[in-house]
Design a protein around this motif. Structure first.
Motif, PDB file in Angstrom:
ATOM      1  N   GLN A 223       0.703  -1.358  -0.092  1.00  0.00           N
ATOM      2  CA  GLN A 223       0.190  -0.247   0.239  1.00  0.00           C
ATOM      3  C   GLN A 223       0.560   1.358  -0.013  1.00  0.00           C
ATOM      4  N   GLN A 246      -5.376   4.537  -4.009  1.00  0.00           N
ATOM      5  CA  GLN A 246      -6.717   3.644  -4.147  1.00  0.00           C
ATOM      6  C   GLN A 246      -6.005   3.492  -5.822  1.00  0.00           C
ATOM      7  N   GLU A 433     -11.653  12.650  -0.714  1.00  0.00           N
ATOM      8  CA  GLU A 433     -11.507  11.998  -1.589  1.00  0.00           C
ATOM      9  C   GLU A 433     -10.411  13.251  -2.159  1.00  0.00           C
ATOM     10  N   ASP A 479      -7.494  -0.792   5.324  1.00  0.00           N
ATOM     11  CA  ASP A 479      -8.337   0.821   5.099  1.00  0.00           C
ATOM     12  C   ASP A 479      -7.784   0.944   6.657  1.00  0.00           C
TER      13      ASP A 479
END
Length: 675
Positions: A223, A246, A433, A479
């Motif tokens: 990640q 993402q 976002e 997450d």
């Protein structure tokens, strides 16, 4: 004369304590001043007859007569219960009216009903028999229950359901155990291979989980976490937070089926691309949420929480709860499968809360802050049948008089009850976002708006865990890298700076081995493990494998059988357990069959299905299962050590094996008797 028949002597004494005095104790009963009598069973006075009671040839274990299906079912008196049954026979002949005071569940209903039938009580007396439902052994509660008697015939379906369960378990367990034990002997195994419609699917769950762990191959995935500031680093007003990358659809070929990036080079490329680059806010979302107080406990929920917090086994919890109920009278009926309360019980809530504060000083402040005007979703008459959730009683007794385990369980039960008088927990979820150098990133946070009932669960470390409940915590797992303690006030289009980026290297993990808590959760949440979609949808909101009263016994039985073993808190299958599961047909190992049983038995309770409609298909299925067993010799069973030479006693060895079989069958019967 009115004859009260309780399930146990302790309940009988509690009933007598609020009735006419003076009283005279006799063998097996208490005679009241007005001539009425309180007597009791000692658990089950009767049991299903043995195969040899139907046919002497059945005493020898052979494959030929299987499946053994009685034409007419027989009950026999337990040897230890003969004296008490004779007492009841005599009293039943003398009685003008009968009050059935078995425990408030389907097994308690059958336990006394079968005694009435066995003793030949007349149809007229049976028609007039009353039902006494007691959830609390304290005198005020017993007195209230005595004023709320109901016709016993209203509970006939409950008794029929328990009878169907008892006979079905006898048919399935006895025939399948004999069949696979005989087949195991062909492989050189001299022990009993016990098969049951509940215990075997539970064993199957553990075997399957062990296999999943053994077959698991860990993989590394990556990640990218971006560190962001709202202004230039030199500004004293900057606010920092982090966001998680993402991956876009262009990255699919470097991802696994769950969307995790497996390419370190790709993650490092993203890291290099975004470090020191400008960022902008593309979406800002805020959503207020709330969580109602957790429902009061039923037995399984209590066992699960106690296992998580204190490492207690299901049997330890059940045994200690029985002490809290029968000996100390501090909690209501502990074998409850219900998590709701009748609205009329709210009239006692002030007294119950006062008792909690007096008994447990650690909860005294929680009692003071409780708002008795609040009505939680726990108060629901429609969801309360024979018994309600496990809650504290009005009795005051300092916890110092209890064992440590009893103290802990009382505190769990009391706090869960107190939570019903606290407001909901309120929180706000934030989601932002962002776009950084063309890549999508997301940042999340949850802020508490009002602690509500959760303040009750914030205290000493061992007691600070809030009960599991849907929506109780913000997202975790993969997450977690996107979570912040809080986020700055952001608006769409706001410019930001990515000051740094980090590649997080993680490993996929195998499913966790079962523990007492997770195995109990699996037994209660049966729908997650049911293969058939139709059955899964039916059972999603119903009971799971076994009942509240038997789950602890089922798990302990599997350990006694040598099918399960403990490694610390972890539960694993033994070689014997694995070999047995491998030998059985899939339908005997999966929970689907017992799930269908539970659905059918519940339908009988609701008068939506008949006894015959349940038993006939079962007998047909059993015939097929025995035919399959006859063609299947288990493999992989571990060798058993030879018994040492003991001179003349060696001549009794064959009888010894038979005796072990008998003891094994008796153990199975005791465990499933209250299922």
């Amino acid at each position: 004369m009115i004859l009260y028949i309780a399930e146990k002597p302790s309940l009988g004494r509690a009933i007598a304590a609020v009735l006419a005095k003076p009283q005279h104790k006799e063998a097996g009963c208490i005679r009241l001043a007005n001539g009425d009598v309180v007597s009791w069973c000692i658990g089950h006075l009767l049991q299903q007859a043995e195969p040899e009671d139907y046919n002497p040839d059945y005493k020898r274990w052979q494959m030929a007569p299987l499946p053994i299906v009685p034409d007419k079912w027989l009950l026999k008196v337990r040897k230890s219960a003969e004296q008490q049954l004779n007492v009841l026979k005599r009293l039943l002949r003398q009685a003008d009216q009968i009050v059935h005071a078995g425990d408030p569940d389907r097994e308690g209903q059958l336990l006394v009903d079968e005694v009435l039938a066995y003793c030949g009580v007349s149809a007229a007396k049976l028609a007039d028999t009353q039902r006494l439902l007691i959830n609390d052994l304290n005198p005020p509660a017993v007195s209230r229950a005595l004023k709320q008697l109901q016709p016993n015939k209203h509970f006939a379906a409950l008794s029929t359901s328990a009878l169907a369960r008892s006979r079905a378990d006898w048919l399935y367990g006895l025939n399948m155990t004999r069949a696979y034990t005989l087949q195991g002997q062909k492989a050189g195994y001299q022990g009993v291979l016990s098969v049951g419609r509940v215990q075997t699917p539970v064993l199957g769950l553990v075997v399957k989980r062990d296999q999943q762990i053994a077959d698991f191959c860990s993989a590394t995935y990556y990640q990218v976490r971006a560190e962001l500031h709202t202004t230039e680093p030199a500004s004293s007003e900057q606010q920092a937070f982090h966001a998680l990358w993402q991956p876009s659809s262009a990255c699919v070929r470097w991802q696994d089926e769950e969307g995790r990036v497996l390419s370190k080079a790709l993650a490092e490329k993203v890291q290099q691309k975004i470090s020191g680059q400008p960022a902008s806010v593309t979406t800002v979302q805020q959503q207020d949420g709330k969580q109602a107080p957790p429902l009061p406990y039923n037995l399984s929920a209590l066992q699960i929480d106690a296992a998580k917090r204190y490492g207690l086994s299901a049997q330890q919890v059940l045994d200690s709860c029985q002490q809290l109920y029968e000996r100390h009278k501090l909690i209501t009926y502990p074998r409850s499968d219900c998590r709701y309360l009748p609205p009329e019980q709210r009239k006692l809530s002030a007294k119950v809360c006062a008792a909690i504060g007096a008994n447990d000083h650690s909860l005294a402040d929680g009692v003071t802050r409780a708002d008795m005007t609040l009505v939680s979703k726990a108060w629901n008459e429609a969801k309360v049948l024979a018994h309600h959730a496990i809650i504290p009683t009005e009795k005051q007794l300092p916890l110092t008089k209890l064992s440590l385990t009893e103290q802990r369980l009382y505190r769990l039960i009391a706090r869960q009850y107190l939570a019903q008088f606290y407001p909901v927990y309120r929180y706000r979820d934030h989601s932002v976002e962002l776009n950084i150098a063309g890549g999508a990133f997301i940042a999340k946070a949850r802020t508490e708006q009002s602690a509500g009932w959760k303040q009750l669960f914030r205290g000493p470390a061992e007691d600070s865990m809030a009960p599991d409940s849907k929506g109780a915590a913000p997202e975790a797992g993969d997450d977690a890298a996107a979570l912040n303690s809080r986020l700055p006030a952001l608006v769409v289009g706001q410019p930001l700076t990515c000051t740094a980026a980090t590649v997080l290297e993680k490993q996929t993990r195998p499913p966790a081995a079962f523990t007492d808590a997770s195995l109990l959760a699996a037994m209660t949440g049966i729908s997650r493990f049911v293969k058939d979609d139709k059955i899964r949808s039916i059972l999603r909101d119903t009971d799971g494998l076994g009942t509240e009263a038997t789950r602890a016994g089922i798990i302990e039985l599997l350990f006694k059988r040598g099918y399960l073993t403990r490694q610390g808190k972890q539960i694993h299958a033994t070689a014997t357990g694995k070999a047995l599961v491998a030998a059985l047909p899939e339908q005997a190992v999966l929970p689907d069959m017992t799930a269908r049983w539970e659905a059918a038995l519940n339908a009988i309770c609701q008068r939506q299905q008949s006894y015959q409609a349940f038993m006939q298909p079962l007998q047909a299925e059993l015939t097929q299962l025995i035919a399959a067993a006859a063609n299947n010799v288990p493999v992989g069973l571990p060798p058993q050590p030879k018994r040492p030479w003991r001179g003349k006693k060696a001549a009794t060895k064959p009888a010894g094996r038979g005796n072990r079989r008998k003891k094994a069958a008796d153990l199975d019967s005791r465990v499933t008797k209250r299922n």
